[in-house]
Design a protein around this motif. Structure first.
Motif, mmCIF file in Angstrom:
data_model
loop_
_atom_site.group_PDB
_atom_site.id
_atom_site.type_symbol
_atom_site.label_atom_id
_atom_site.label_comp_id
_atom_site.label_asym_id
_atom_site.label_seq_id
_atom_site.Cartn_x
_atom_site.Cartn_y
_atom_site.Cartn_z
ATOM 1 N N ALA A 92 0.858 -1.183 0.000
ATOM 2 C CA ALA A 92 0.000 0.000 0.000
ATOM 3 C C ALA A 92 0.894 1.233 0.000
ATOM 4 C CB ALA A 92 -0.900 0.009 1.219
ATOM 5 N N THR A 94 2.066 4.498 1.217
ATOM 6 C CA THR A 94 1.886 5.260 2.457
ATOM 7 C C THR A 94 2.144 6.733 2.247
ATOM 8 O OG1 THR A 94 4.170 4.781 3.085
ATOM 9 C CG2 THR A 94 2.457 3.317 3.941
ATOM 10 N N ARG A 106 4.380 0.460 1.722
ATOM 11 C CA ARG A 106 4.462 -0.486 2.841
ATOM 12 C C ARG A 106 4.169 -1.869 2.295
ATOM 13 N NH1 ARG A 106 6.332 -0.141 7.675
ATOM 14 N NH2 ARG A 106 5.501 1.940 7.821
ATOM 15 N N GLU A 127 -1.542 8.240 -2.605
ATOM 16 C CA GLU A 127 -1.502 7.667 -1.263
ATOM 17 C C GLU A 127 -2.699 6.746 -1.047
ATOM 18 O OE1 GLU A 127 -0.914 10.444 1.916
ATOM 19 O OE2 GLU A 127 0.772 11.407 0.903
ATOM 20 N N ASN A 128 -2.494 5.667 -0.271
ATOM 21 C CA ASN A 128 -3.484 4.651 0.091
ATOM 22 C C ASN A 128 -3.882 3.738 -1.067
ATOM 23 O OD1 ASN A 128 -3.538 5.617 2.754
ATOM 24 N ND2 ASN A 128 -5.033 7.168 2.179
ATOM 25 N N ASP A 129 -3.217 3.829 -2.237
ATOM 26 C CA ASP A 129 -3.491 2.902 -3.336
ATOM 27 C C ASP A 129 -2.863 1.550 -3.027
ATOM 28 O OD1 ASP A 129 -4.859 4.747 -4.811
ATOM 29 O OD2 ASP A 129 -3.216 5.194 -6.193
ATOM 30 N N LYS A 130 -3.549 0.468 -3.445
ATOM 31 C CA LYS A 130 -2.985 -0.878 -3.355
ATOM 32 C C LYS A 130 -2.215 -1.114 -4.650
ATOM 33 C CE LYS A 130 -5.186 -1.836 0.453
ATOM 34 N NZ LYS A 130 -4.523 -1.605 1.693
#
Length: 153
Positions: A92, A94, A106, A127-130
């Motif tokens: 992910a 961060t 991460r 940010e926060n994308d898989k």
């Protein structure tokens, strides 16, 4: 009659000089009293035990570890290559700064933070994308390359 020719400052300097001379003589006498030149070699030796502490007793030869010459490595340790099945990882994002072109991912497998540069991107990320990525080792550490955004269904 006349006052003394010595000033207060001169008397204090002379007292300090006499005190220093007396201290030096006392140290000299103390060294003579505790002379170590006549000691035997065993009394002057110090040993290092198996834990690295200084001791007056020699170490126990039964606790000695045998180290083979070929086991000694000088320089940096060899980098272990990862197994091919672990080459593609998931994580992910961060942090990613689009204006500067870098960020961190991460790793979901071992929770390690991996640096990513915009040159290693296949898809645009936020940010926060898989994402899926591969790790490439560089002199500065691990870098994420071949970074693809996961499509969430």
């Amino acid at each position: 009659m006349g006052a003394s020719n010595e000033t207060f400052s001169k008397r204090e300097k002379e007292k300090a000089k006499q005190k220093k001379k007396q201290d030096k003589q006392e140290k000299k006498d103390d060294r003579k009293a505790n002379l170590t030149r006549g000691q035997s070699l065993d009394q002057m030796l110090a040993y290092v035990d198996e834990n690295g502490n200084i001791s007056s007793r020699p170490p126990d030869p039964r606790k000695a570890k045998v180290i083979e010459q070929q086991d000694i490595r000088l320089g940096a340790a060899e980098q272990v290559k990862e197994a091919p099945q672990d080459a593609i990882r998931q994580g992910a994002v961060t942090f990613f700064n689009t204006s500067k072109g870098y960020g961190f991912i991460r790793d979901l497998q071992n929770q390690q933070s991996v640096f990513v540069h915009m040159n290693g991107l296949i898809d645009a990320i936020q940010e926060n994308d898989k994402v899926t990525f591969e790790i490439e080792m560089t002199p500065k550490g691990a870098n994420a390359v071949q970074v693809k955004k996961l499509v969430v269904t």
